[in-house]
Design an enzyme around this catalytic site. Structure first.
Site, short mmCIF file in Angstrom:
data_model
loop_
_atom_site.label_atom_id
_atom_site.label_comp_id
_atom_site.label_asym_id
_atom_site.label_seq_id
_atom_site.Cartn_x
_atom_site.Cartn_y
_atom_site.Cartn_z
N ASN A 191 84.31 143.43 35.60
CA ASN A 191 84.89 143.49 36.77
C ASN A 191 84.20 145.08 37.09
O ASN A 191 84.62 145.82 36.74
CB ASN A 191 86.19 143.89 35.94
CG ASN A 191 86.98 144.40 36.95
OD1 ASN A 191 86.82 144.74 38.17
ND2 ASN A 191 87.70 145.02 36.34
N LYS A 243 85.44 146.55 39.44
CA LYS A 243 86.84 147.08 40.24
C LYS A 243 86.83 147.85 42.13
O LYS A 243 85.54 146.96 42.65
CB LYS A 243 87.00 148.61 39.19
CG LYS A 243 86.90 147.59 37.42
CD LYS A 243 87.73 149.16 36.87
CE LYS A 243 87.34 148.73 35.46
NZ LYS A 243 88.45 149.29 34.60
N HIS A 258 94.91 142.51 35.91
CA HIS A 258 94.55 143.36 35.50
C HIS A 258 95.56 145.31 34.92
O HIS A 258 96.39 145.20 36.08
CB HIS A 258 93.27 143.97 35.79
CG HIS A 258 93.03 144.99 35.00
ND1 HIS A 258 93.13 146.34 35.30
CD2 HIS A 258 91.86 144.77 35.09
CE1 HIS A 258 91.98 146.99 34.53
NE2 HIS A 258 90.65 146.18 34.78
N GLU A 300 95.32 148.39 35.35
CA GLU A 300 95.47 148.96 36.60
C GLU A 300 96.77 148.45 38.08
O GLU A 300 97.10 149.12 38.61
CB GLU A 300 93.97 148.80 37.40
CG GLU A 300 93.02 149.75 36.12
CD GLU A 300 91.30 149.79 36.22
OE1 GLU A 300 91.05 149.09 36.52
OE2 GLU A 300 91.10 150.42 35.33
N GLU A 324 93.22 143.17 26.49
CA GLU A 324 92.32 144.32 26.93
C GLU A 324 93.37 145.37 26.43
O GLU A 324 94.28 146.01 27.25
CB GLU A 324 92.01 144.71 28.15
CG GLU A 324 91.07 143.96 29.22
CD GLU A 324 90.47 143.91 30.44
OE1 GLU A 324 89.23 144.35 30.00
OE2 GLU A 324 90.65 144.23 30.89
N GLY A 363 87.52 152.11 30.04
CA GLY A 363 86.91 153.04 29.84
C GLY A 363 87.07 154.42 30.04
O GLY A 363 87.18 155.54 30.27
N SER A 392 85.41 149.11 27.12
CA SER A 392 84.67 149.73 27.12
C SER A 392 83.82 149.08 25.89
O SER A 392 83.00 149.43 25.10
CB SER A 392 85.01 151.45 25.55
OG SER A 392 85.81 152.28 26.71
P1 PGA Z 1 86.26 149.14 30.87
O1 PGA Z 1 86.77 148.45 31.52
O2 PGA Z 1 85.38 148.54 30.28
O3 PGA Z 1 84.81 150.19 32.33
O4 PGA Z 1 86.33 149.80 30.21
C1 PGA Z 1 87.46 146.62 31.12
C2 PGA Z 1 88.49 146.62 32.29
O5 PGA Z 1 89.19 147.27 32.97
O6 PGA Z 1 88.16 145.16 32.75
#
Ligand code: PGA
Length: 252
Positions: A12, A14, A97, A99, A169, A175, A215
């Site tokens: 992903n 983003k 997601h 976010e 998640e 992140g 992560s």
């Molecule tokens: P990350 O994000 O691997 O940077 O923690 C995962 C995601 O938000 O899909």
């Protein structure tokens, strides 16, 4: 019962990568993942989709979007429809997601509309669910996930649920460098599968791919992806670097 789940590693990106960066990434990644039996997906920003689709031709890498509207067309300035994604050759789409839920007011209801719209045109949705740190500390994880599943995933046919990818998640792990332990992630994913079984029966639940996200990196991917119920990962930060991402894809 026949269980046909495979391992899926989805990147992903983003809001990252200009088209020229996307193209170089594919040139680097494609030869490094060409022998894997795992499903490899890159979910790119809208402006990179066309370039990534061209770059992915004659490779085993599939392309996904990161969002879409549920309507086919109309007066929705700034939005992109499922039909538009399908028409250019996109195969997957991330829906809900955290976010998007946090910054763009997505709810289980909009997630459900998007999920159904994706299935209608034959896009394979990757639905994200997960709890916040506060919810986890209050012992509400399972309750929150059950609600997101009940309202977000209701009303599908058996075939549609089997063609839905779920990404668990935990928001506190996205992140932040903090990963759920493999045991913890596996147990939570088992509870998610149980909830799917309550709604859609055991056969369907055992055939839904459920990924872990938060992560994921090359140093923890093998530990996570070899657990009984974790069918791969949704990878954010670590999917931006082709070499690091290839190691995650080639974990086995
Ligand atoms: P990350 O994000 O691997 O940077 O923690 C995962 C995601 O938000 O899909």
């Amino acid at each position: 019962m026949i269980i046909l789940r495979k391992k899926i590693i989805a990147g992903n990106w983003k809001m990252n990568k200009l088209p020229n960066e996307a193209i170089s990434f594919f040139e680097e990644l494609a030869p490094m993942v060409k022998n894997t039996e795992n499903e490899v997906i890159i979910c790119a920003p809208f402006t990179d989709l066309f370039y990534t689709l061209l770059s992915a031709q004659n490779t085993n890498i599939k392309i996904g979007a990161q969002n879409m509207h549920w309507e086919e067309k109309g007066a929705y300035t700034g939005e992109v429809s499922p039909q538009m994604l399908k028409a250019i050759g996109v195969e997957y789409v991330i829906i809900g997601h955290s976010e998007r839920r946090e910054y763009f007011a997505e709810t289980d209801e909009t997630v459900n509309k998007k999920l159904k719209a994706a299935h209608e045109v034959g896009l394979k949705p990757i639905i994200c669910i997960g709890e916040t740190l506060e919810q986890r500390e209050n012992g509400e994880t399972i309750q929150i996930l059950e609600k997101q599943i009940k309202f977000g995933l209701e009303g599908l046919t058996g075939e549609q649920i089997r063609n839905t990818i779920i990404a668990y998640e935990p928001i506190w792990a996205i992140g932040t460098g903090k990963t759920a332990t493999k045991e913890d992630a596996n147990e939570t994913i088992k509870s998610i599968r149980k909830e799917i079984a309550n709604m859609y029966g055991n056969d369907n639940a055992e055939n839904v791919e459920i990924l872990y996200g938060g992560s994921v990196k090359s140093s923890n991917s093998k530990d996570l992806f070899t657990m009984s119920d974790i069918d791969g990962g949704l990878v954010g930060g670590a999917s931006l670097d082709a070499e690091e991402f290839s190691k995650i894809v080639n974990y086995n």
